[in-house]
Enzyme design. Structure first.
Site, PDB file in Angstrom:
ATOM      1  N   SER A 193       0.846  -1.178   0.000  1.00 16.47           N
ATOM      2  CA  SER A 193       0.000   0.000   0.000  1.00 16.47           C
ATOM      3  C   SER A 193       0.887   1.234   0.000  1.00 16.47           C
ATOM      4  O   SER A 193       2.098   1.157   0.169  1.00 16.47           O
ATOM      5  CB  SER A 193      -0.913  -0.005   1.219  1.00 16.47           C
ATOM      6  OG  SER A 193      -0.151   0.229   2.381  1.00 16.47           O
ATOM      7  N   LYS A 194       0.251   2.351  -0.191  1.00 17.71           N
ATOM      8  CA  LYS A 194       0.946   3.635  -0.295  1.00 17.71           C
ATOM      9  C   LYS A 194       1.949   3.852   0.830  1.00 17.71           C
ATOM     10  O   LYS A 194       3.023   4.400   0.637  1.00 17.71           O
ATOM     11  CB  LYS A 194      -0.123   4.727  -0.259  1.00 17.71           C
ATOM     12  CG  LYS A 194       0.370   6.117  -0.577  1.00 17.71           C
ATOM     13  CD  LYS A 194      -0.820   7.072  -0.630  1.00 17.71           C
ATOM     14  CE  LYS A 194      -0.347   8.493  -0.911  1.00 17.71           C
ATOM     15  NZ  LYS A 194      -1.496   9.399  -1.106  1.00 17.71           N
ATOM     16  N   ARG A 195       1.580   3.418   2.007  1.00 20.15           N
ATOM     17  CA  ARG A 195       2.404   3.672   3.179  1.00 20.15           C
ATOM     18  C   ARG A 195       3.637   2.776   3.318  1.00 20.15           C
ATOM     19  O   ARG A 195       4.564   3.115   4.044  1.00 20.15           O
ATOM     20  CB  ARG A 195       1.555   3.509   4.449  1.00 20.15           C
ATOM     21  CG  ARG A 195       0.498   4.564   4.585  1.00 20.15           C
ATOM     22  CD  ARG A 195       0.738   5.433   5.808  1.00 20.15           C
ATOM     23  NE  ARG A 195      -0.104   6.626   5.766  1.00 20.15           N
ATOM     24  CZ  ARG A 195       0.309   7.809   5.342  1.00 20.15           C
ATOM     25  NH1 ARG A 195       1.531   7.976   4.899  1.00 20.15           N
ATOM     26  NH2 ARG A 195      -0.501   8.845   5.367  1.00 20.15           N
TER      27      ARG A 195
END
Length: 443
Positions: free
Chosen positions: A215-217
């Site tokens: 994911s983005k994180r």
RNA sequence: GACCCUAUCGUCCAGUGGCCUAGGACACUCCCCUUUCACGGGAGUAACACGGGUUCGAAUCCCGUUAGGGUCGCCA
């Protein structure tokens, strides 16, 4: 065989470029460059609220940082302008008309959205990487007809994606494996439009090291994290290439021309790749070690500037050279060399405690200063010889001189090779710093 | 749940029937070099998911199981 390869990267601007998207762009770019084809950038910004000019800029910046230049697209132009889906309404309208005239469309009863009627049969995708894959459209419940236009007139991805690929004359569609189940639907559209589809190649997805979805994180997920993390673009690019592709021998560090020469779709893996930032870091270190001094200086420059270290190149170069074989990220550099550029450097407490507070340390500092003060030539070799000579004559280990001297001139217990560090510092500053340290810690 | 993809060291890759007592790289451990920290050199730990076939012979071919991933939107 005179077919001119045309491939594209068609991101939706979301505010950051994901490593998976970057790798898709990279494979398309490599394929184009390998075959002497054309690499096109198209912005799929049909979702009006979500797309901003800043988000588009991030796509450009990320691609350019990786060295992936496009031959047609935004800011470059080309025969198929515009390259923003938000500006291609008239084109979609005409294709929509064609489908409607062919009797392929109908309007949803409740919402009024437009749907494309699938032909109820088996559709085979002949994928360049996955091979032939059959999808059965027989059951309407399982594969309901596809919506291509919303009641408000806006377009759905499947439709505009296919229309643009037709209009822009794409010969190959290289994209993430998540699109594999979409492909038979797209094939139905091509058929309804009477157009020969491009070849499809679905590349495996990139996951976290533990196999979970990135994911983005997650670390390394955004290209921005590499730009901000002090990576060399060529190193990151090289690492990305090896995620799902290999040159088949055991070489890993490959210069760009080699990458282009050796890359091809038939060597792309089918298995999803797990991302390992540690290996990416290793590549970065390797590239830093091997890159020319000019490039090293160029990439280090922004980090120095950000840390407020400004000095002419003649002064910077010898200092930076001291760290070239040791550093793995450019962001580490300022902290490692800052003491060269100020006489007001901080003393590391632990180092002071461990070496300067040691009985006799200050006396030895004074002795080495005395020895060095009479030297005519102040180079590493002489410095080492003289220090060892002094230690020998006094019957102590060289380390008893080395460590205090290091802490005295740099304020720290770790750093470059002592003698080389002193050579770069020069006689004047070396002696002044030892003197300053002596005064400071005398009490 | 349905459909699809995949399955070799912790990770990335090599391996397409015998050359495999499975090779390289990252990471990890140890040693050497270096009286710093690194780099570098050397060594080591570590894998063919499981079960059936096919074959003289299978990591390599087939089937099944299991596991992981993906897709089933008026997101892209």
């Amino acid at each position: 065989m005179s077919e001119n390869v045309r491939v594209r990267f068609a991101p939706s601007p979301t505010g950051y470029l994901h490593v998976g998207g970057a790798r898709t762009a990279l494979f398309n770019w490599l394929y184009a460059r390998h075959h002497g084809g054309t690499f096109i950038l198209r912005i799929e910004d049909t979702d009006k609220q979500r797309n901003t000019t800043e988000a588009v800029q991030v796509v450009y910046d990320s691609l350019r940082w990786l060295g992936l230049d496009w031959d047609e697209g935004p800011e470059i132009g080309g025969d198929h302008d515009p390259y923003f889906q938000s500006e291609r309404d008239a084109i979609y309208e005409s294709y929509f008309q064609r489908l409607q005239e062919g009797g392929h469309l109908y309007q949803d009863k409740d919402g009024g959205a437009w749907r494309f009627r699938f032909t109820r049969e088996v559709v085979e995708v002949d994928d360049l990487i996955c091979g032939p894959v059959a999808f059965d459209f027989a059951n309407v419940e399982i594969t309901p007809d596809m919506t291509i236009r919303r009641p408000d007139g806006s377009w759905i991805f499947h439709f505009v994606n296919v229309v643009d690929d037709i209009e822009m004359r794409m010969t190959h569609v290289i994209r993430g494996e998540d699109h594999l189940p979409n492909t038979p639907k797209h094939l139905q559209l091509y058929r309804a439009l009477g157009v020969v589809p491009p070849r499809f190649a679905h590349i495996p997805l990139i996951l976290n090291k533990d196999g979970s979805k990135m994911s983005k994180r997650d670390q390394g997920a955004s290209i921005n994290s590499y730009i901000e993390g002090g990576y060399a673009p060529e190193a990151v690019r090289n690492y990305f290439c090896l995620l799902g592709w290999s040159p088949k021998d055991d070489t890993e560090v490959l210069p760009l021309d080699q990458l282009i020469a050796r890359f091809d779709l038939d060597a792309v893996n089918r298995k999803g790749a797990h991302f390992d930032i540690a290996k990416c870091d290793w590549f970065n270190g390797q590239y830093i070690q091997r890159m020319p001094m000019e490039r090293y200086l160029e990439l280090a420059q922004p980090w120095l500037a950000q840390a407020g270290i400004v000095a002419p190149t003649e002064q910077l170069e010898p200092v930076l050279a001291l760290e070239k074989m040791k550093v793995t990220h450019f962001r580490e550099i300022p902290d490692r060399i800052s003491f060269f550029f100020t006489e007001d450097y901080a003393y590391d407490l632990a180092a002071v405690e461990k070496t300067l507070r040691k009985p006799g340390a200050l006396e030895r500092l004074a002795q080495i200063a005395g020895t060095y003060s009479v030297l005519e030539t102040f180079d590493a070799m002489t410095l080492e010889a003289k220090l060892k000579e002094l230690a020998g004559s006094l019957g102590v280990k060289p380390a008893e001189f080395i460590h205090p001297t290091r802490v005295a001139v740099s304020g720290r217990g770790v750093g470059p090779s002592l003698y080389h560090m002193l050579e770069v510092l020069g006689k004047g500053r070396t002696l002044a710093r030892i003197q300053q340290t002596l005064t400071r810690f005398a009490a």
